[in-house]
Each structure stands twice: as C-alpha cells, then as structure tokens.
Design an enzyme around this catalytic site. Structure first.
Site, short mmCIF file in Angstrom:
data_model
loop_
_atom_site.label_atom_id
_atom_site.label_comp_id
_atom_site.label_asym_id
_atom_site.label_seq_id
_atom_site.Cartn_x
_atom_site.Cartn_y
_atom_site.Cartn_z
N LYS A 156 -25.98 24.94 -46.26
CA LYS A 156 -26.59 25.35 -45.05
C LYS A 156 -28.00 26.30 -45.45
O LYS A 156 -29.15 26.26 -44.89
CB LYS A 156 -26.04 26.14 -44.01
CG LYS A 156 -24.90 25.53 -43.29
CD LYS A 156 -25.10 24.15 -42.60
CE LYS A 156 -24.97 23.18 -43.35
NZ LYS A 156 -24.70 21.76 -42.70
N GLY B 59 -36.28 0.83 -46.48
CA GLY B 59 -35.57 0.21 -47.65
C GLY B 59 -36.37 0.28 -48.77
O GLY B 59 -37.50 1.03 -48.70
O1 M6R Z 1 -25.14 11.28 -41.13
P1 M6R Z 1 -24.19 11.67 -42.30
O2 M6R Z 1 -23.04 12.75 -42.10
O3 M6R Z 1 -23.65 10.64 -43.21
O4 M6R Z 1 -25.19 12.54 -43.11
C1 M6R Z 1 -24.63 13.00 -44.74
C2 M6R Z 1 -25.74 13.92 -45.19
O5 M6R Z 1 -26.83 13.45 -45.35
C3 M6R Z 1 -25.83 15.27 -44.19
O6 M6R Z 1 -24.48 15.76 -43.86
C4 M6R Z 1 -26.70 16.44 -44.77
O7 M6R Z 1 -26.04 16.86 -45.67
C5 M6R Z 1 -27.02 17.42 -43.85
N1 M6R Z 1 -28.47 17.28 -43.69
C6 M6R Z 1 -26.55 18.85 -44.21
O8 M6R Z 1 -26.79 19.87 -43.03
#
Ligand code: M6R
Length: 610
Positions: free
Chosen positions: A487, A101
């Site tokens: 990506k 946090g």
């Molecule tokens: O766990 P979440 O789907 O909430 O995560 C969201 C993003 O942090 C996540 O999709 C991030 O953009 C990825 N590392 C992309 O590949």
C-alpha cells in the site's frame, strides 16, 4: 490493461465513447483517444494523460455521428505520450484501430512494412495492425481484418473502422476479453473490453471467444471464426445497474473504500454464514460434496494484493481444514511443474477478474486437469467465466487503483471457505460457531480503527519524512506486513521492504539506522514474544519504531517509539484491524507526499497484460 470502447448506433457516438471511456479509465490513464468518420474522412483525437485532457480537445456539438471507437491506454510498447496514444491509423489515414494486448511479432512485421516504404508514426506494436489492415484491404473491411489476424501473433482485442465504411465496425479477440452489448432492436451496439462500460444499460451481451470476429453494421451483427464460418453466439441479458461512482463526500475514492469496509465485509459474510448451525453455504457453488470432501491439495494463485490474500488462505486452509495448500504468484505459477491430481483444487483470487497473469496460471492448471474456483469481485469477468465455479465478493466497484475493500472481502470469503471445507472434514459444530461469531465481530472492530483515523494521521505526519521503511511481522502478521508495505509503495512512491521479523538478523539488519524506520505488526499472540525480541534488535541499532499492536499488549510500549492500539481478535483475524490501520497510514503518508492517490503513476486497476 487499457480500455477499449466502440459505439455504432442512433445516439451521439462521441458522447457515448467519452462516457464509456470514463468507466474504463481505471484500466489505464497514460493517454486516451477517439476516432470517428466524418464526410468520408477519419478524424482522430488524442491526448496524453488522463481522459479529461482528451475531453478538452473535442467539441462534441460539431460531431453528431453514429460511429466512434475509443481507447484509454496503459503503456506497454512505447512511451506514455500522445504519439503512442490509440486509435492508431495507417499511413494513408484510411483505417483506425484500438488494441489491447501485445503483438509478439510486431518487430518483424514492422520491419517488413518499412522495407516496403510504409511510414510509422508511433513506437507501439499496435500501429502495425492498422498498417496491415490497410495493406490487406480490397474494398472489404472484414476480409482485410481476417487476413491481418492470421499474420499477427500474440494477444489482442481490436476494434477497427475504415473511412469508406461509415456504418461498419469489425471487432476481434485472441486471449484478451471483448464484449458486445446491444439493445433488443439492435439500434445501438457497444463494444468494450470490459462489461463495466455497459453500466446503466439493459443490454443483450455476447462475449467474443478466441479468434472470433464480430462484424457490426447498422441493426446487424454477425460473428465468424478465422475460417469465415458463422458462429452462433448465445447472448446474456445484462441488467446492469448504474454503477455509483461517487466519493460520497470523501476526498478520494481510496478513503471512501477504506471506510466502506465494515459494510463490504458484512456483505461477504451475510447469507453465507449460518452461525447457530456452525455452517457455511455459498450460493451457486456446484462442486459435489464428494469432490469437496476429498480435496487433499489446494493451490491458490493471484497477483499483488490478491496474492497476499492467497498467503492468508494457505494458513486458513491448512490450520482449519488440514488441507495442504500452496500460494503461488500467478506470473510464476505457469512456468512450474504443477503437481495436480484429481483431488486438487486450484483457486484464483482476483478483484477485477481480468488479471492476465492469473488467467495464464489458471489455463496452465486447467490444461493439467485441475478443478478451478475463482474468488472475484466483478461478475461476468473473464476469470469468473473461465473457472468451473465462482464465489463473488459482493464488495461493489473498487475505483481506487490501490486495493483495500476487495482485500478484506477476500479474507472474509477465504475464512468462510476454510470453515466450509473444515466442516466437511472434522471441524466440530461448536468450534465452527465460535469461529463464525468472531468473524461477525470484525466489522465493529474495523469501525473502531476508522474512529482513530486522526491518530493514524498524526503518526503519518511524523513518519512521512522518511524515504525508506522496513515492514515487519511474524506468522499471519507477515503477509499483513507485505500487504501494508505494498500500500505504502503503491500510493506514496516510497521504498517499503516487508520481512518476516525473524529473518532480519540473517542479513537485512545491516540496513538498520535511525534513518530507516520499522513499521511493526504485533497482533499475533503466537509469535508476540519473538516479535518483541526482533524489535529490540532493531531498536538497539537506532531504528525508529512504529508498532501496530493489540490493546493491552505488554512490553511493546517500552520498545516502540509510537504505538497504534487496535482491537483484540484472534490471531487468524488480526489481519483485519491491522491492515485497515495500515491502509489509513499509507493513505495519510501519500496525502502528505501529494501523490496521485486514486490513480498512482505507472499503474492501472486492471492488469490485462502478462
Ligand atoms: O484484480 P486483481 O485482484 O487480480 O489485481 C491484482 C493486482 O494487480 C492488484 O491487487 C494490485 O496489486 C493492487 N493495485 C494493489 O493495491
């Protein structure tokens, strides 16, 4: 972000901690550390970088102790070095804490302590907690922690030990998840920021809520609130199967997870689509049919890759079910004037179910009375427990920081949910059957993309020498291009700009040259001709063009330098073959660029800070 692990019990606590941290390393890998108590003194091990560096520093055999706390860090305040690694100790080395946090008033608190002569060792906000607990300590660790919690502002999950209390742990939380697992006899207690760390154990689990403090002693656990009143906590039986973290012969988790997709899409589909009836069902979805059929506004919120899935969701809900939908970046949504009525549904999409920005957006929506649904991969996650209802992706653990299989499962679930809502409105059975049949063919079409991975690798070899790219698409190929560009950025550290192709002529075209390739996603028929025109404009200005196009499409071969041919499907579902091909392209470019593919620099799998 960051992973917290604490252990008190009858097994080797250091070993337990290291094993637990391994399961949490995906939450951050800038540094790691462990603290324990031996012969009345605190012992602290820290190392910058991945957990393996910490393991090398510890001789477990000499440390058969029953208590330890550990942490794996994603840096927020202070550089990613050993000095800033957790656990943090007070200056006299009496107290050790691990913290997730952000302490918002740490600067004021730190200056105040410094003015009283307290010496700090790190640049972190977390260290202030250890120093305050030491200052507030009067032979009672629980009271000292309680007093400190009242002084600090911000979000926190903390686990605290004190050298005078070798069989005692205090854990507390505010806006940051913390779970405690224990066996029936309370011989062992495990504290973790993430139930993933309970893998392989059958445990009773409690999840601490805001401003709850757990006091754990040998064979004993009580939970209190800030007023020191006892809180009765119901525990859940968590029958956590051993998570299988194997690359199954693939060189990286990412490649394994890309290849998992035909199966994971099937898992998201099976048992939900009843093809012959043109119906969709979701297990444990308890919204009333009355509410579902009255929804006239959907807000989908998420971050990163999951946000790209939200953009696709918007198109699905509007096109199939005729429901006005907006896709909101979660970190922006909470600052907006949310127009929520009794017929609004807010959907949060998250692989991890722990993303702090998405949680904050959900809280803002709930505060305005919205009904909430989460589409998540990790069961028991904070987001799934917070929303009214959840649909799970069933994709299995995604280990690589770069999200792939979770994304295709999200699209599968969203497509099914759009049909589900549409059938409650005016979609005919016949139409729904056709939609479901097309979706059912997707795993096979993805298999065909995976079969041409060596061709994609060849293209990656050609394009990996460039430093900057445009990713272009139109209609649903625009969010596809956004996801593909993310990506490439994330794992190969290259600049990739995603644009709706039609916008190029309004400015970005000025950047085009033979040094800036265009990666074009051409698999939407509706906008195909327009896409070709935009590509002609880029070609006329010298851009090398690599196109991802549907087999037998006309014209593209004459414009693009290279074409990767994909299986034909509908415009709505073309995102599947296109994004899997783009995942492979990014993977091979990253391999050529020799980056850290599964754990790219500066990132973490689960982003639990805003
Ligand atoms: O766990 P979440 O789907 O909430 O995560 C969201 C993003 O942090 C996540 O999709 C991030 O953009 C990825 N590392 C992309 O590949």
């Amino acid at each position: 972000m960051c992973g917290i692990f604490g252990y008190l019990g009858n097994k080797n606590s250091i070993k337990a901690c290291l094993n637990g941290l391994k399961l949490l390393e995906y939450r951050g890998y800038d540094s790691a550390g462990i603290a324990t108590i031996k012969n009345g003194s605190l012992i602290n091990f820290k190392a910058s970088g991945k957990l393996i560096s910490l393991e090398k520093k510890i001789n477990i055999k000499n440390l058969n102790l029953d208590l330890a706390i550990g942490h794996t860090r994603w840096a927020t305040h202070g550089a990613a070095n050993e000095k800033n690694a957790h656990p943090h100790l007070d200056e006299m080395k009496n107290v050790a804490i691990v913290h997730n946090g952000i302490i918002e008033n740490y600067d004021i608190l730190k200056k105040d302590l410094q003015s009283k002569g307290v010496k700090f060792r790190s640049e972190t906000d977390s260290e202030v907690i250890a120093q305050l607990i030491f200052k507030n300590y009067k032979k009672n660790l629980l009271d000292a922690t309680l007093k400190t919690l009242k002084e600090v502002k911000g979000s926190l999950a903390i686990v605290v030990i004190h050298k005078n209390h070798p069989h005692e742990i205090v854990a507390a939380t505010r806006e940051s998840p913390l779970a405690i697992g224990f066996d029936d006899k309370k011989n062992e207690f495990i504290i973790s920021s993430d139930p993933n760390a309970f893998s392989g154990r059958n445990l009773n689990v409690i999840f601490l809520k805001n401003n709850e403090i757990a006091h754990i002693k040998k064979n004993d656990l009580i939970v209190i609130n800030l007023r020191k009143q006892k809180v009765h906590k119901k525990f859940e039986k968590l029958n956590s199967k051993n998570l299988i973290f194997s690359k199954k012969g693939f060189e990286h988790f990412l490649l394994k997870e890309i290849f998992d997709q035909p199966l994971t899409i099937q898992k998201a589909y099976l048992g939900r689509a009843i093809e012959d009836k043109g119906q969709v069902e979701f297990e444990h979805l308890n919204f009333t049919k009355k509410f579902l059929s009255k929804i006239d506004n959907i807000i989908v919120t998420a971050c990163g890759t999951s946000y790209h899935a939200s953009l696709i969701a918007k198109a699905y809900f509007e096109d199939q079910a005729n429901i006005r939908t907006s896709a909101e970046i979660a970190s922006e949504m909470r600052f907006k004037n949310l127009l929520i009525t009794k017929n609004t549904l807010v959907i949060a999409i998250s692989q991890s179910g722990e993303t702090a920005d998405t949680m904050a957006a959900l809280k803002a929506a709930k505060a305005k009375g919205a009904k909430t649904l989460s589409i998540v991969n990790v069961q028991n996650s904070t987001i799934s427990r917070f929303t009214d209802e959840s649909i799970f992706l069933k994709a299995g653990p995604e280990r690589s920081v770069c999200s792939t299989k979770a994304f295709s499962s999200q699209i599968t679930v969203l497509y099914l949910f759009a049909i589900y809502l549409a059938r409650l409105r005016d979609m005919k059975k016949r139409e729904a059957i056709l939609f479901l049949k097309e979706l059912k063919k997707i795993p096979l079409k993805i298999r065909k993309v995976l079969k041409i991975s060596s061709l994609i690798n060849e293209q990656a070899k050609k394009y990996a020498k460039f430093d900057s790219f445009f990713f272009l698409g139109r209609n649903l190929m625009y969010p596809t291009a956004m996801e593909a560009a993310l990506k490439l950025k994330e794992i190969s550290y290259l600049n990739a700009n995603a644009y709706p192709a039609g916008e190029m002529k309004h400015g970005p075209l000025a950047l085009i040259s033979n040094k800036l390739p265009v990666i074009a996603f051409c698999s939407n028929e509706k906008t195909y001709d327009k896409m070709l025109s935009s590509l002609m404009e880029a070609k006329a200005r010298g851009a090398p063009i690599l196109a991802f196009a549907t087999k037998n499409s006309y014209g593209i071969e004459d414009i693009a330098d290279d074409v990767i041919w994909l299986e034909k499907t509908t415009d709505e579902l073309a995102i599947f073959p296109s994004s899997v091909a783009a995942q492979l392209f990014a993977y091979y470019v990253a391999k050529i660029r020799k980056t850290d593919i599964d754990q790219p620099r500066n990132l973490a799998k689960s982003v639990t800070v805003e």
